[in-house]
Design a protein around this motif. Sequence first.
Motif, mmCIF file in Angstrom:
data_model
loop_
_atom_site.group_PDB
_atom_site.id
_atom_site.type_symbol
_atom_site.label_atom_id
_atom_site.label_comp_id
_atom_site.label_asym_id
_atom_site.label_seq_id
_atom_site.Cartn_x
_atom_site.Cartn_y
_atom_site.Cartn_z
ATOM 1 N N SER A 1 -9.546 -49.273 32.435
ATOM 2 C CA SER A 1 -10.215 -48.573 33.451
ATOM 3 C C SER A 1 -11.284 -47.732 31.880
ATOM 4 N N ASP A 2 -12.067 -46.844 32.405
ATOM 5 C CA ASP A 2 -13.205 -46.534 31.489
ATOM 6 C C ASP A 2 -12.619 -45.750 31.195
ATOM 7 N N GLY A 3 -12.900 -45.440 29.871
ATOM 8 C CA GLY A 3 -11.984 -44.633 28.482
ATOM 9 C C GLY A 3 -12.909 -44.871 27.627
ATOM 10 N N LEU A 4 -12.722 -43.556 26.526
ATOM 11 C CA LEU A 4 -13.368 -43.475 25.419
ATOM 12 C C LEU A 4 -12.528 -43.422 23.890
ATOM 13 N N GLU A 5 -12.754 -44.936 23.195
ATOM 14 C CA GLU A 5 -11.336 -44.747 22.028
ATOM 15 C C GLU A 5 -11.610 -44.459 20.156
ATOM 16 N N LEU A 6 -11.299 -43.200 20.007
ATOM 17 C CA LEU A 6 -11.951 -43.187 18.973
ATOM 18 C C LEU A 6 -10.867 -43.314 17.303
ATOM 19 N N LEU A 7 -11.197 -44.274 16.695
ATOM 20 C CA LEU A 7 -10.566 -44.875 15.652
ATOM 21 C C LEU A 7 -10.859 -43.868 13.918
ATOM 22 N N CYS A 8 -10.409 -43.198 13.045
ATOM 23 C CA CYS A 8 -10.767 -42.610 12.455
ATOM 24 C C CYS A 8 -9.650 -42.933 11.764
ATOM 25 N N PRO A 9 -10.312 -42.254 10.311
ATOM 26 C CA PRO A 9 -9.526 -42.629 8.966
ATOM 27 C C PRO A 9 -8.314 -41.317 8.781
ATOM 28 N N ALA A 10 -7.152 -41.153 8.372
ATOM 29 C CA ALA A 10 -5.909 -40.640 8.582
ATOM 30 C C ALA A 10 -6.269 -39.463 8.356
ATOM 31 N N SER A 11 -7.446 -39.479 7.132
ATOM 32 C CA SER A 11 -7.784 -38.048 7.087
ATOM 33 C C SER A 11 -9.015 -37.285 7.652
ATOM 34 N N ALA A 12 -9.256 -37.647 8.941
ATOM 35 C CA ALA A 12 -9.969 -37.375 9.464
ATOM 36 C C ALA A 12 -9.137 -36.179 10.842
ATOM 37 N N GLY A 13 -8.327 -37.142 10.709
ATOM 38 C CA GLY A 13 -7.062 -37.012 12.316
ATOM 39 C C GLY A 13 -7.144 -35.513 12.995
ATOM 40 N N THR A 14 -6.596 -34.259 12.177
ATOM 41 C CA THR A 14 -6.765 -33.193 12.382
ATOM 42 C C THR A 14 -7.762 -32.029 12.849
ATOM 43 N N LEU A 15 -9.273 -33.091 12.127
ATOM 44 C CA LEU A 15 -10.330 -32.594 12.394
ATOM 45 C C LEU A 15 -10.914 -33.680 13.804
ATOM 46 N N ALA A 16 -10.657 -34.539 14.173
ATOM 47 C CA ALA A 16 -11.121 -35.448 15.452
ATOM 48 C C ALA A 16 -10.841 -34.699 16.524
ATOM 49 N N ALA A 17 -9.029 -34.598 16.155
ATOM 50 C CA ALA A 17 -8.132 -34.404 17.600
ATOM 51 C C ALA A 17 -8.277 -32.507 17.881
ATOM 52 N N GLY A 18 -9.008 -31.978 16.630
ATOM 53 C CA GLY A 18 -8.863 -30.518 17.003
ATOM 54 C C GLY A 18 -10.338 -30.405 17.904
ATOM 55 N N SER A 19 -11.370 -31.616 17.242
ATOM 56 C CA SER A 19 -12.027 -30.856 18.221
ATOM 57 C C SER A 19 -12.245 -30.884 19.359
ATOM 58 N N ILE A 20 -10.985 -31.803 20.447
ATOM 59 C CA ILE A 20 -11.047 -32.264 21.482
ATOM 60 C C ILE A 20 -10.467 -31.330 21.763
ATOM 61 N N ALA A 21 -8.873 -30.912 21.531
ATOM 62 C CA ALA A 21 -8.253 -29.549 22.009
ATOM 63 C C ALA A 21 -8.691 -28.822 21.893
ATOM 64 N N LYS A 22 -9.512 -27.885 20.821
ATOM 65 C CA LYS A 22 -10.902 -26.999 21.426
ATOM 66 C C LYS A 22 -11.361 -27.315 22.882
ATOM 67 N N ALA A 23 -11.847 -28.711 23.294
ATOM 68 C CA ALA A 23 -12.536 -28.471 24.327
ATOM 69 C C ALA A 23 -11.731 -28.439 25.616
ATOM 70 N N GLY A 24 -11.055 -29.101 25.116
ATOM 71 C CA GLY A 24 -9.670 -29.374 25.985
ATOM 72 C C GLY A 24 -10.101 -28.894 27.918
ATOM 73 N N GLN A 25 -9.759 -27.025 27.666
ATOM 74 C CA GLN A 25 -9.369 -26.623 28.622
ATOM 75 C C GLN A 25 -11.409 -26.505 29.213
ATOM 76 N N LYS A 26 -12.699 -26.553 28.296
ATOM 77 C CA LYS A 26 -13.287 -26.359 29.234
ATOM 78 C C LYS A 26 -13.294 -27.741 29.704
ATOM 79 N N TYR A 27 -13.584 -28.720 29.474
ATOM 80 C CA TYR A 27 -14.156 -30.280 29.968
ATOM 81 C C TYR A 27 -12.478 -30.322 31.183
ATOM 82 N N ASN A 28 -11.577 -29.747 31.282
ATOM 83 C CA ASN A 28 -10.110 -29.428 31.520
ATOM 84 C C ASN A 28 -9.870 -31.393 31.140
ATOM 85 N N ILE A 29 -9.677 -31.307 29.746
ATOM 86 C CA ILE A 29 -8.966 -32.687 29.409
ATOM 87 C C ILE A 29 -7.158 -32.118 28.889
ATOM 88 N N THR A 30 -6.594 -33.151 30.173
ATOM 89 C CA THR A 30 -5.033 -32.939 29.974
ATOM 90 C C THR A 30 -4.655 -33.973 28.663
#
Length: 233
Positions: free
Chosen positions: A187-216
């Motif tokens: 199905s539709d979606g977006l997948e992000l493959l990042c260096p392990a060292s950037a994991g907290t930054l990448a996931a943190g950005s999505i987590a911060k926006a989760g409530q605003k954009y209704n991301i569960t």
Amino acid sequence: MTKISPFHQIHQTLGAAFEEFDGWHLPRDFGSPQTEQNALLNHCAAVDLSSFGRISVKGDWQPLLDKAGIQLSASLREGQWCWAAQNGHAHLRIGKIGSEVLILTLPGRDRALLSRLGQIAAGLNPPPSVLDLSDSTGMLGLYGPNAFRSAARIVPFDLEDLQPEGLMKISLFMFNLFVLRGSWLDSDGLELLCPASAGTLAAGSIAKAGQKYNITPAGMTAFRELLAQKNLL
């Protein structure tokens, strides 16, 4: 030894209950597997894909895939990915960007494939490079009918030209990232493959926006049930 996801710290912050899946310490759920599955199907959910195999091939990849018995479901075009099978039964996803081919496998399927590709590559002249990315990177998926629209509002790069089954590789903050449009759920979606060292930054950005954009945030219980329904597990 159980592997720890690069996104582990963010999972903890979001209240995940953890369990071992395919040798990885991953979220079992975030409190309600039914709510998480509903988001995966009907809106937008973020799921940790780090247990899925990730292999990079650089060089003359076509003879390598042929000798490994890998059959593509479509011609492998630049900036695109497609489904593939090995010897008619192993589910794979394979994308091409420049001289590099990215091979994605189901959890636990990457080790045998890596070994086979390495053996074949050693006998080719010149030998293509086969690199295991699974332990040095993390992979995060935003899945659901609203996932791509939500992702486009969050990520600090332009997704306008990324079409379904598209693949792009970008450099951001001195990190190289793969971005794929689509999902293991077909199905539709977006997948992000990042260096392990950037994991907290990448996931943190999505987590911060989760409530605003209704991301569960979704755990493995909800996600694996949907994979099983598609005969992927």
